[in-house]
Scaffold this motif. Sequence first.
Motif, short mmCIF file in Angstrom:
data_model
loop_
_atom_site.label_atom_id
_atom_site.label_comp_id
_atom_site.label_asym_id
_atom_site.label_seq_id
_atom_site.Cartn_x
_atom_site.Cartn_y
_atom_site.Cartn_z
N MET A 85 0.83 -1.20 0.00
CA MET A 85 0.00 0.00 0.00
C MET A 85 0.86 1.26 0.00
O MET A 85 0.55 2.23 -0.69
N ARG A 86 1.95 1.25 0.72
CA ARG A 86 2.85 2.41 0.76
C ARG A 86 3.43 2.70 -0.62
O ARG A 86 3.51 3.86 -1.05
N ILE A 87 3.85 1.64 -1.31
CA ILE A 87 4.41 1.83 -2.65
C ILE A 87 3.34 2.37 -3.61
O ILE A 87 3.60 3.29 -4.39
N LYS A 88 2.14 1.80 -3.54
CA LYS A 88 1.06 2.25 -4.43
C LYS A 88 0.70 3.70 -4.18
O LYS A 88 0.52 4.49 -5.13
N ILE A 89 0.58 4.08 -2.90
CA ILE A 89 0.26 5.47 -2.57
C ILE A 89 1.34 6.41 -3.12
O ILE A 89 1.04 7.44 -3.73
N ALA A 90 2.59 6.06 -2.91
CA ALA A 90 3.70 6.90 -3.39
C ALA A 90 3.66 7.02 -4.91
O ALA A 90 3.83 8.12 -5.46
N ALA A 91 3.42 5.91 -5.60
CA ALA A 91 3.37 5.92 -7.06
C ALA A 91 2.21 6.76 -7.57
O ALA A 91 2.35 7.52 -8.55
N ASP A 92 1.07 6.68 -6.90
CA ASP A 92 -0.11 7.45 -7.33
C ASP A 92 0.10 8.95 -7.13
O ASP A 92 -0.28 9.76 -7.98
N ILE A 93 0.69 9.33 -6.00
CA ILE A 93 0.97 10.76 -5.76
C ILE A 93 1.95 11.28 -6.80
O ILE A 93 1.76 12.36 -7.38
N ALA A 94 3.01 10.52 -7.03
CA ALA A 94 4.02 10.93 -8.01
C ALA A 94 3.40 11.11 -9.39
O ALA A 94 3.71 12.07 -10.11
N GLY A 95 2.53 10.19 -9.77
CA GLY A 95 1.87 10.29 -11.07
C GLY A 95 1.02 11.54 -11.19
O GLY A 95 1.00 12.21 -12.23
N ALA A 96 0.32 11.89 -10.09
CA ALA A 96 -0.54 13.08 -10.10
C ALA A 96 0.29 14.36 -10.21
O ALA A 96 -0.04 15.27 -10.99
N VAL A 97 1.38 14.43 -9.46
CA VAL A 97 2.22 15.64 -9.50
C VAL A 97 2.96 15.73 -10.84
O VAL A 97 3.12 16.83 -11.40
N ALA A 98 3.37 14.59 -11.37
CA ALA A 98 4.01 14.59 -12.68
C ALA A 98 3.03 15.10 -13.74
O ALA A 98 3.44 15.82 -14.68
N TYR A 99 1.76 14.77 -13.60
CA TYR A 99 0.75 15.27 -14.54
C TYR A 99 0.68 16.80 -14.46
O TYR A 99 0.62 17.47 -15.50
#
Length: 264
Positions: free
Chosen positions: A37-51
């Motif tokens: 869950m920690r990895i998924k949350i981190a990946a999702d936040i990074a994807g949103a900010v990268a957008y």
Amino acid sequence: MHCCLAFEVPLLVYEYVPNGTLFDLIHQSQLPISWNMRIKIAADIAGAVAYLHFASSVPIYHRDIKSTNILMDEKYVVKVSDFGTSKFVAVDQTHLTTLVKGTFGYLDPEYFQTSQYTDKGDVYSFGVILVELLTGQRAISLDVSQERNLSTRFLACMEANNLDAIIDTQVSKQAKIEEVIEFARLAKRCLNITGRMRPNMKEVARELESLSVSQLSANVTHAIEEANMYEAKSVLVPNIDYTGTSGDSVASTSDAHPLMSTKF
């Protein structure tokens, strides 16, 4: 998010997020957070900010990335919120010169010194979130007997090759050491004191997505191995003849199965 015009003063109406913020999940919830869950949350936040930085029609610097601004819906899907300090930037613009704004503990030290904000300021703030996820500790410690800044303590542990001293016990129990090291090294790069030495959010998102996919693949492989092991243990063992006298019994070995030698 929607705008309500039914009143004299327009109101912003936000989507209801039953699981609160990432800060709540890490620091106030009694539920353990799995490594997956920690990895998924981190990946999702990074994807949103990268957008925001690269895929929106006009690049946006958020300027206040922190765990209290990451909302969690009913399925723990992240939503980056609070764009009160965000700024649009021209495509060819490299930085903004502004009054320093942000949250202590997440604030890019380079921005604090120069008043020039770049996309790498968001990267630094996100690096602090990575460390929060890795350690389970607040960005600013309430314990005045130690260094209060989490990023400073984390970097000191990395420098001393003593990551075990700071990572969350839940992470220690669940994660493979190579995954923890990869995650920690990415956080360290995001927290580089020099902005131009940090990766951009597109690179960060790519690395976290790769780690997430790799971790998911490892879980699937492990599940298959466990299923095969269970199937092997469930193989029918041939009948054994028991013969003997005076209560003694001796097993016939003529049809003995190799699994018979295994202790369960």
